[in-house]
Design a protein around this motif. Structure first.
Motif, PDB file in Angstrom:
ATOM      1  N   LYS A   1       0.817  -1.225   0.000  1.00  0.00           N
ATOM      2  CA  LYS A   1       0.000   0.000   0.000  1.00  0.00           C
ATOM      3  C   LYS A   1       0.851   1.275   0.000  1.00  0.00           C
ATOM      4  N   PHE A   2       2.184   1.119   0.076  1.00  0.00           N
ATOM      5  CA  PHE A   2       3.041   2.283   0.251  1.00  0.00           C
ATOM      6  C   PHE A   2       4.162   2.310  -0.782  1.00  0.00           C
ATOM      7  N   GLU A   3       4.283   3.454  -1.439  1.00  0.00           N
ATOM      8  CA  GLU A   3       5.382   3.651  -2.385  1.00  0.00           C
ATOM      9  C   GLU A   3       6.699   3.878  -1.659  1.00  0.00           C
ATOM     10  N   MET A   4       6.635   4.611  -0.534  1.00  0.00           N
ATOM     11  CA  MET A   4       7.818   4.921   0.267  1.00  0.00           C
ATOM     12  C   MET A   4       7.612   4.430   1.693  1.00  0.00           C
ATOM     13  N   ILE A   5       8.657   3.832   2.263  1.00  0.00           N
ATOM     14  CA  ILE A   5       8.642   3.416   3.662  1.00  0.00           C
ATOM     15  C   ILE A   5       9.948   3.886   4.275  1.00  0.00           C
ATOM     16  N   HIS A   6       9.871   4.712   5.316  1.00  0.00           N
ATOM     17  CA  HIS A   6      11.116   5.233   5.902  1.00  0.00           C
ATOM     18  C   HIS A   6      10.996   5.396   7.410  1.00  0.00           C
TER      19      HIS A   6
ATOM     20  N   ALA B   1      12.265  -0.876   5.045  1.00  0.00           N
ATOM     21  CA  ALA B   1      12.279   0.489   4.523  1.00  0.00           C
ATOM     22  C   ALA B   1      12.750   0.522   3.073  1.00  0.00           C
ATOM     23  N   THR B   2      12.159   1.432   2.312  1.00  0.00           N
ATOM     24  CA  THR B   2      12.603   1.685   0.936  1.00  0.00           C
ATOM     25  C   THR B   2      13.508   2.897   0.856  1.00  0.00           C
ATOM     26  N   HIS B   3      13.387   3.805   1.845  1.00  0.00           N
ATOM     27  CA  HIS B   3      14.124   5.062   1.851  1.00  0.00           C
ATOM     28  C   HIS B   3      14.732   5.302   3.236  1.00  0.00           C
ATOM     29  N   MET B   4      15.748   6.132   3.266  1.00  0.00           N
ATOM     30  CA  MET B   4      16.313   6.642   4.512  1.00  0.00           C
ATOM     31  C   MET B   4      16.095   8.150   4.534  1.00  0.00           C
ATOM     32  N   ARG B   5      15.557   8.633   5.631  1.00  0.00           N
ATOM     33  CA  ARG B   5      15.211  10.055   5.774  1.00  0.00           C
ATOM     34  C   ARG B   5      16.381  10.756   6.464  1.00  0.00           C
TER      35      ARG B   5
END
Length: 351
Positions: free
Chosen positions: A186-191, A206-210
């Protein structure tokens, strides 16, 4: 550029090096945080360099920051995530390049009712930090609501706030459970990871690091990666030299009160506490012609430095050359030191 001014020089190569290095370090994409004037570096220069290199999304704390960035007119493919709740539905509708953080369940319901697309929303989950976010007690209701409305979101995130390493692992597991219960697809980005989290953990879901500080090559005490490169340099030229041997005063203070006994020459530079260069910097060191000299006095608009006969007007000076020493000397952290630097200090690219 005004003659003999102090400026912050931004090294684009170092900025992009840091982004690329962090991506490879954990094998994930980066969501750069450019709040607070890009941590004092100058948001327009930083965002322009990031966008030119292919970075199409950044994050800020407040709506006004996003509004100012979008006035740069970089492109319709550029998006800004705002962490704080905006609240004004019409404002959100009229700014389609702004992605919104959903900080509680009722907010989500209001926005869906107002027909704001879910693919502009990122769900903030409160894992116990207590600042904002959808509480863990609401996850079941959130799951039901998203399923009933067939919602797919731009992203989901939380804050990895734990100081203790084992607590951090527990938070990662908790966040992973929440994402899986809602449905990872359900999520394009997970961070989840902030800068400290990037150094300590690899969050598999996670797909990204913030990343904030590490984007700029800044590292807090207790962390050090030699592959990261500092992006800023606070530098300029000596604006003038004065022989003060026969002076009783230096600016508004008695020379005898400045602890500069035996000093014959003071160099002046055009920066002061009106620029965010605080009086806490008095007695700290700067670099002129590759040599250390002591800062004697900081006034609102100028700073005076104890120098010798080798220093001349126009010579190059470096301030905050070793940011770790400055942090230790002033008792301020890096966030404070850089974000308080005033817009009166020009930010320019290094050429």
């Amino acid at each position: 550029m005004v003659i003999n001014s102090i400026k912050m020089v931004i090294d684009q190569k170092n900025l992009l090096h840091n982004i690329d290095y962090l991506k490879k370090l954990r094998g994930k994409n980066i969501l750069p945080v450019v709040k607070a004037n890009a941590y004092g570096h100058g948001v327009e220069l930083i965002v322009k360099a990031l966008y030119t290199s292919g970075q199409k999304e950044v994050a800020v704390a407040r709506y006004i920051e996003a509004e100012n960035i979008l006035k740069m007119n970089l492109g319709n493919d550029f998006r800004v995530l705002v962490f704080e709740s905006i609240g004004d539905i019409e404002l959100i509708k009229n700014n389609p390049n702004i992605d919104i953080a959903i900080n509680d369940l009722s907010e989500l319901k209001d926005f869906i009712k107002a027909e704001i697309p879910a693919n502009r929303m990122q769900l903030k989950i409160d894992l116990g930090f207590g600042r904002n976010g959808i509480s863990l007690s609401e996850i079941s209701e959130l799951e039901k609501f998203t399923n009933e409305n067939n919602l797919k979101f731009k992203g989901i995130f939380s804050h990895l706030f734990a100081i203790n390493y084992e607590d951090g692992l527990e938070l990662m597991d908790l966040f992973t459970d929440v994402v899986n219960s809602l449905g990872k697809d359900k999520f394009e980005m997970i961070h989840l990871q902030n800068s400290a989290g990037v150094m300590n953990y690899n969050c598999e879901i996670a797909t990204h690091m913030r990343v904030g500080m590490l984007t700029y090559g800044l590292q807090e005490v207790g962390y050090f990666d030699p592959n990261l490169k500092q992006v800023f340099s606070l530098e300029g030229q000596i604006a003038g030299i004065r022989d003060i041997e026969d002076h009783k005063y230096v600016a508004y203070e008695l020379k005898d009160d400045l602890d500069i006994e035996g000093c014959k020459y003071l160099a002046k530079i055009k920066i002061g506490y009106g620029d965010g260069f605080l009086k806490k910097n008095e007695k700290s060191k700067c670099i002129i012609n590759n040599k250390e000299f002591k800062i004697a006095q900081v006034t609102m608009d100028n700073t005076f430095i104890e120098v010798d006969e080798s220093v001349n007007e126009g010579d190059k000076i470096l301030l905050y050359n070793d940011i770790t020493k400055v942090v230790n000397f002033t008792g301020m952290n890096i966030y404070e030191l850089l974000t308080i630097l005033s817009p009166r200090i020009p930010r320019v690219y290094k050429y």
